[in-house]
Design a protein around this motif. Structure first.
Motif, PDB file in Angstrom:
ATOM      1  N   LYS A  71       0.834  -1.204   0.000  1.00 51.48           N
ATOM      2  CA  LYS A  71       0.000   0.000   0.000  1.00 51.48           C
ATOM      3  C   LYS A  71       0.867   1.253   0.000  1.00 51.48           C
ATOM      4  N   GLN A  72       1.906   1.239   0.809  1.00 53.00           N
ATOM      5  CA  GLN A  72       2.815   2.389   0.862  1.00 53.00           C
ATOM      6  C   GLN A  72       3.540   2.556  -0.474  1.00 53.00           C
ATOM      7  N   PHE A  73       3.967   1.441  -1.060  1.00 43.55           N
ATOM      8  CA  PHE A  73       4.631   1.496  -2.361  1.00 43.55           C
ATOM      9  C   PHE A  73       3.701   2.103  -3.402  1.00 43.55           C
ATOM     10  N   LEU A  74       2.447   1.628  -3.448  1.00 41.99           N
ATOM     11  CA  LEU A  74       1.498   2.137  -4.439  1.00 41.99           C
ATOM     12  C   LEU A  74       1.223   3.625  -4.252  1.00 41.99           C
ATOM     13  N   ASN A  75       1.111   4.067  -3.010  1.00 39.58           N
ATOM     14  CA  ASN A  75       0.895   5.491  -2.763  1.00 39.58           C
ATOM     15  C   ASN A  75       2.083   6.316  -3.266  1.00 39.58           C
ATOM     16  N   ASN A  76       3.284   5.879  -2.911  1.00 37.64           N
ATOM     17  CA  ASN A  76       4.488   6.605  -3.335  1.00 37.64           C
ATOM     18  C   ASN A  76       4.653   6.571  -4.851  1.00 37.64           C
ATOM     19  N   ALA A  77       4.500   5.396  -5.438  1.00 42.36           N
ATOM     20  CA  ALA A  77       4.674   5.250  -6.885  1.00 42.36           C
ATOM     21  C   ALA A  77       3.595   6.028  -7.637  1.00 42.36           C
ATOM     22  N   GLY A  78       2.362   5.996  -7.125  1.00 44.95           N
ATOM     23  CA  GLY A  78       1.276   6.760  -7.760  1.00 44.95           C
ATOM     24  C   GLY A  78       1.578   8.246  -7.755  1.00 44.95           C
ATOM     25  N   PHE A  79       2.103   8.734  -6.651  1.00 41.42           N
ATOM     26  CA  PHE A  79       2.484  10.138  -6.534  1.00 41.42           C
ATOM     27  C   PHE A  79       3.549  10.470  -7.583  1.00 41.42           C
ATOM     28  N   MET A  80       4.530   9.594  -7.722  1.00 38.18           N
ATOM     29  CA  MET A  80       5.606   9.822  -8.689  1.00 38.18           C
ATOM     30  C   MET A  80       5.105   9.756 -10.133  1.00 38.18           C
TER      31      MET A  80
END
Length: 143
Positions: free
Chosen positions: A101-110
């Motif tokens: 979930k944290q990865f997806l949030n960070n990657a989505g932001f990027m």
């Protein structure tokens, strides 16, 4: 007459891309399944490459008139699968996997940030405002 020809060219290009990618994808998958070795963290260059690929995928999906949320989900899917499939969720400098979930949030932001640079018309105004607000909250407060 050029319409059917365009479809043939597109299909040929897609087929060629799949054929060229197959040796890279399938042996790695079988080796990863057969290997009992501990996954190695992705390098900074690999993370950057996966991110750029996700941005390109997002921009192309939006150019194909695919909804923003679906485009983002598709763009993040490949990045998620390679980070967790090949690297076990390990990023540069990490000893433990980052929660998905944290990865997806960070990657989505990027991805949204990259899309604002490379295909800004593909990001709806409301999403752009949301991104800018989140980016502003990440900046350190000036003293």
């Amino acid at each position: 007459m050029s319409r059917p020809r365009t479809k043939v060219i597109r299909r040929s290009l897609a087929t060629a891309a799949l054929l060229m990618a197959a040796p890279l994808l399938f042996p790695a998958t079988s080796q990863a399944q057969a290997s009992k070795a501990k996954p190695t963290p992705a390098t900074a260059m690999e993370v950057n490459t996966y991110g750029v690929m996700s941005i390109a995928t997002f921009c192309e999906a939006r150019a194909q008139k695919i909804d923003f949320s679906k485009s983002l989900a598709v763009a993040l899917a490949a990045q998620l699968h390679v980070i967790y499939g090949k690297h076990g969720g390990l990023l540069p400098g990490s000893k433990t996997p980052l929660p998905e979930k944290q990865f997806l949030n960070n990657a989505g932001f990027m991805v949204v940030g990259g899309a604002l640079k490379f295909c800004p018309k593909s990001v709806p105004a409301a999403e752009k405002a949301r991104f800018e607000k989140a980016a502003a909250s990440l900046k350190p407060a000036k003293k």
